[in-house]
Motif scaffolding. Structure first.
Motif, short mmCIF file in Angstrom:
data_model
loop_
_atom_site.label_atom_id
_atom_site.label_comp_id
_atom_site.label_asym_id
_atom_site.label_seq_id
_atom_site.Cartn_x
_atom_site.Cartn_y
_atom_site.Cartn_z
N GLY A 16 0.80 -1.21 0.00
CA GLY A 16 0.00 0.00 0.00
C GLY A 16 0.84 1.27 0.00
O GLY A 16 0.46 2.27 0.61
N VAL A 17 1.99 1.21 -0.64
CA VAL A 17 2.88 2.37 -0.74
C VAL A 17 3.25 2.59 -2.20
O VAL A 17 2.98 1.75 -3.06
CB VAL A 17 4.17 2.18 0.10
CG1 VAL A 17 3.85 2.03 1.57
CG2 VAL A 17 4.98 1.00 -0.38
N ALA A 18 3.89 3.70 -2.48
CA ALA A 18 4.35 4.00 -3.84
C ALA A 18 5.66 3.26 -4.13
O ALA A 18 6.47 3.05 -3.22
CB ALA A 18 4.56 5.50 -3.99
N PRO A 19 5.88 2.88 -5.38
CA PRO A 19 7.15 2.23 -5.73
C PRO A 19 8.37 3.10 -5.40
O PRO A 19 9.42 2.59 -5.05
CB PRO A 19 7.04 2.01 -7.24
CG PRO A 19 5.58 1.94 -7.50
CD PRO A 19 4.95 2.89 -6.51
N SER A 20 8.20 4.42 -5.48
CA SER A 20 9.32 5.31 -5.16
C SER A 20 9.74 5.18 -3.70
O SER A 20 10.93 5.31 -3.38
CB SER A 20 8.95 6.76 -5.48
OG SER A 20 7.82 7.16 -4.72
N LEU A 21 8.79 4.90 -2.81
CA LEU A 21 9.13 4.71 -1.40
C LEU A 21 9.96 3.43 -1.22
O LEU A 21 10.91 3.41 -0.44
CB LEU A 21 7.87 4.65 -0.54
CG LEU A 21 8.10 4.47 0.96
CD1 LEU A 21 8.93 5.63 1.52
CD2 LEU A 21 6.79 4.35 1.70
N ILE A 22 9.61 2.40 -1.95
CA ILE A 22 10.38 1.15 -1.87
C ILE A 22 11.80 1.38 -2.37
O ILE A 22 12.77 0.91 -1.76
CB ILE A 22 9.68 0.03 -2.65
CG1 ILE A 22 8.36 -0.32 -1.96
CG2 ILE A 22 10.57 -1.20 -2.76
CD1 ILE A 22 7.51 -1.32 -2.68
N ARG A 23 11.95 2.12 -3.47
CA ARG A 23 13.30 2.44 -3.97
C ARG A 23 14.07 3.28 -2.95
O ARG A 23 15.27 3.07 -2.74
CB ARG A 23 13.21 3.17 -5.31
CG ARG A 23 12.79 2.26 -6.46
CD ARG A 23 12.96 2.95 -7.81
NE ARG A 23 12.02 4.05 -7.98
CZ ARG A 23 10.79 3.94 -8.47
NH1 ARG A 23 10.33 2.76 -8.83
NH2 ARG A 23 10.02 4.99 -8.61
N PHE A 24 13.38 4.21 -2.29
CA PHE A 24 14.02 5.03 -1.26
C PHE A 24 14.49 4.16 -0.10
O PHE A 24 15.60 4.32 0.40
CB PHE A 24 13.04 6.11 -0.78
CG PHE A 24 13.58 6.95 0.35
CD1 PHE A 24 14.57 7.87 0.12
CD2 PHE A 24 13.07 6.80 1.63
CE1 PHE A 24 15.07 8.66 1.16
CE2 PHE A 24 13.56 7.57 2.67
CZ PHE A 24 14.57 8.50 2.43
N TRP A 25 13.63 3.26 0.36
CA TRP A 25 14.02 2.36 1.44
C TRP A 25 15.18 1.48 1.02
O TRP A 25 16.04 1.15 1.83
CB TRP A 25 12.84 1.50 1.87
CG TRP A 25 11.83 2.21 2.71
CD1 TRP A 25 11.95 3.41 3.33
CD2 TRP A 25 10.52 1.75 3.03
NE1 TRP A 25 10.82 3.73 4.01
CE2 TRP A 25 9.91 2.74 3.85
CE3 TRP A 25 9.79 0.62 2.71
CZ2 TRP A 25 8.62 2.60 4.36
CZ3 TRP A 25 8.49 0.49 3.21
CH2 TRP A 25 7.92 1.47 4.02
N GLU A 26 15.20 1.08 -0.24
CA GLU A 26 16.28 0.26 -0.74
C GLU A 26 17.63 0.99 -0.60
O GLU A 26 18.63 0.39 -0.23
CB GLU A 26 16.02 -0.05 -2.21
CG GLU A 26 16.73 -1.26 -2.72
CD GLU A 26 16.33 -1.54 -4.15
OE1 GLU A 26 17.23 -1.56 -5.00
OE2 GLU A 26 15.13 -1.72 -4.40
N LYS A 27 17.63 2.30 -0.87
CA LYS A 27 18.85 3.10 -0.70
C LYS A 27 19.17 3.31 0.77
O LYS A 27 20.32 3.25 1.19
CB LYS A 27 18.72 4.45 -1.40
CG LYS A 27 18.71 4.36 -2.90
CD LYS A 27 18.50 5.71 -3.53
CE LYS A 27 18.35 5.59 -5.02
NZ LYS A 27 17.98 6.86 -5.66
N SER A 28 18.14 3.55 1.58
CA SER A 28 18.35 3.81 3.00
C SER A 28 18.81 2.58 3.77
O SER A 28 19.53 2.68 4.75
CB SER A 28 17.05 4.32 3.63
OG SER A 28 16.66 5.53 3.03
N PHE A 29 18.38 1.40 3.33
CA PHE A 29 18.75 0.14 3.98
C PHE A 29 19.55 -0.71 3.00
O PHE A 29 19.28 -1.89 2.81
CB PHE A 29 17.49 -0.60 4.42
CG PHE A 29 16.67 0.13 5.45
CD1 PHE A 29 16.93 -0.05 6.80
CD2 PHE A 29 15.66 0.99 5.09
CE1 PHE A 29 16.18 0.63 7.76
CE2 PHE A 29 14.90 1.67 6.03
CZ PHE A 29 15.17 1.49 7.37
N SER A 30 20.57 -0.10 2.40
CA SER A 30 21.31 -0.74 1.31
C SER A 30 22.00 -2.04 1.71
O SER A 30 22.13 -2.94 0.91
CB SER A 30 22.33 0.23 0.73
OG SER A 30 23.26 0.63 1.72
N GLY A 31 22.41 -2.16 2.94
CA GLY A 31 23.04 -3.40 3.37
C GLY A 31 22.05 -4.51 3.65
O GLY A 31 22.42 -5.68 3.75
#
Length: 105
Positions: A16-31
């Motif tokens: 229930g979120v935007a794909p851009s938020l998932i990409r942002f989380w991917e960068k924020s939690f890169s490890g």
């Protein structure tokens, strides 16, 4: 037959979120978050990736943690503590079998 990979759009719809938020989380939690990418760079998420995203969603959106706070929680407790829906079903079936066996005895 269950799917092995999901697109970012399917995962975003599930959470229930935007794909851009998932990409942002991917960068924020890169490890932590590292979905597979095909030759064109499209992200492909497995069930474990979706469970990780669900845990991050719970920490950030439901419990109100900041991204830094969520990172600290994940570093302290790990993200492996989350279990997939398939594992929940398997555990419940084993428990039911056990309880039925107790009832028969």
């Amino acid at each position: 037959m269950e799917k092995k990979y999901w697109t970012i759009q399917e995962v975003a719809c599930h959470l229930g979120v935007a794909p851009s938020l998932i990409r942002f989380w991917e960068k924020s939690f890169s490890g932590i978050l590292q979905p597979h990418k095909n030759s064109k760079g499209a992200r492909r998420y497995q069930e474990k990736d979706i469970a990780q995203l669900q845990y991050i969603y719970t920490l950030v959106k439901e419990k109100g943690y900041s991204l830094a706070g969520a990172r600290k929680v994940i570093q302290k407790h790990g993200i492996a503590s989350t279990i997939t829906p398939g594992e929940v079903v398997q555990r419940l079936r084993r428990l039911r079998s056990f309880l039925v066996a107790l009832k028969i005895d």
